[in-house]
Design an enzyme around this catalytic site. Structure first.
Site, short mmCIF file in Angstrom:
data_model
loop_
_atom_site.label_atom_id
_atom_site.label_comp_id
_atom_site.label_asym_id
_atom_site.label_seq_id
_atom_site.Cartn_x
_atom_site.Cartn_y
_atom_site.Cartn_z
CB CYS A 90 5.10 -44.54 45.05
SG CYS A 90 4.44 -44.88 43.41
CG HIS A 215 3.93 -48.50 47.17
ND1 HIS A 215 3.33 -47.40 47.73
CD2 HIS A 215 3.74 -48.39 45.85
CE1 HIS A 215 2.78 -46.66 46.79
NE2 HIS A 215 3.01 -47.25 45.63
CD GLU A 217 4.21 -47.65 51.27
OE1 GLU A 217 5.41 -47.91 51.06
OE2 GLU A 217 3.50 -47.01 50.48
N1 GLN Z 1 1.18 -42.20 39.89
C1 GLN Z 1 0.98 -41.66 41.21
C2 GLN Z 1 1.27 -40.18 41.23
O1 GLN Z 1 1.54 -39.60 40.26
C3 GLN Z 1 1.84 -42.38 42.22
C4 GLN Z 1 1.32 -43.75 42.45
C5 GLN Z 1 1.64 -44.31 43.79
O2 GLN Z 1 2.02 -43.62 44.72
N2 GLN Z 1 1.43 -45.59 43.88
O3 GLN Z 1 1.23 -39.57 42.24
#
Ligand code: GLN
EC number: 3.5.1.2
Length: 240
Positions: A90, A215, A217
């Site tokens: 992410c 995610h 994790e």
């Molecule tokens: N939108 C977040 C970012 O720009 C990422 C979100 C996440 O890691 N759940 O870093």
């Protein structure tokens, strides 16, 4: 035989400046693979220097980049990414990208490493999170879908590997019906039904790097952690 093949353990760092690093630590602890895994929460250059591989967690990519700069880690991380296996989940996936759209004003510092452009918060701000079962053939027990948890996830808007880059392997895609509809960065078009659209890619490997826009994790399923360690980390030690 190389020295690294003889080693009994492998050190996997988790960048621990902000975000879901503790959850990755829990997952790695549970893994059973051929070598003993030493887990290191990385906060300094010295920590990073001890690592054979690194996981960059989800969180807030701008905050992680800012804290990395303050810790003097941006340069060392960029060097690390050039030679060692890294997995970004992410926000971590955003940091691993070569370029980003939708960065905050003032820009977004990236580490690079994967030949992709991502749209930060690509699913928009209204529908910020969703969950979807993912088919991932490369995982153990691949008949069992992997539960994808997407939280303000990035969208992969372009792949641009050059001939000298390691090959890319698309590990998982979502269906086009889940493509973002609510935001303007990547406008949704009713004709967007091409399953090869890069925006459907949610797990991608390039050489010994791995990117997941969701995610793993935050689930109890350790199969992506096992995949990263087995396929990206241990295999790269053998080929050193
Ligand atoms: N939108 C977040 C970012 O720009 C990422 C979100 C996440 O890691 N759940 O870093």
């Amino acid at each position: 035989m190389q020295h690294s093949e003889l080693r009994e353990d492998v050190t996997i760092g988790i960048l621990a400046l902000q975000g879901a690093f503790a959850e990755h630590q829990v997952m790695l602890k549970k893994l059973s693979v051929k070598k003993r895994i030493v887990i290191l929460l990385v906060r300094t250059q010295e920590d990073l220097e001890s690592c054979d591989a690194l996981i960059i967690p989800g969180g807030e990519s701008t905050t992680i980049a800012l804290l990395a700069r303050l810790a003097g880690l941006l340069g060392p991380l960029r060097d690390f990414v050039k030679t060692k296996p890294v997995w970004g989940t992410c926000a971590g996936a955003i940091l691993l990208a070569q370029s980003v759209e939708g960065a905050k004003q003032g820009g977004q510092e990236l580490l690079g490493g994967m030949s992709v452009t991502v749209a930060r918060n690509g699913w928009g701000s209204q529908v910020e999170s969703f969950e979807a079962p993912l088919e991932v053939e490369a995982l153990r027990d691949s008949d069992r879908p992997f539960h994808g948890v997407f939280i303000r996830a990035p969208v992969i808007i372009a792949l641009h590997p050059s001939p000298s880059d390691p090959p890319m392997q698309i590990l998982s895609r979502i269906s086009t019906s889940l493509l973002p509809r609510t935001q303007t960065l990547v406008p949704y078009d009713e004709d967007d039904t091409d399953p090869r659209d890069s925006r459907t890619i949610v797990a991608l490997r390039q050489g010994h790097h791995l990117l997941t826009s969701f995610h793993p994790e935050l689930t109890k399923d350790d199969r992506f952690h096992e995949y990263f360690v087995r396929e990206c980390v241990l295999s790269s030690l053998v080929s050193q």
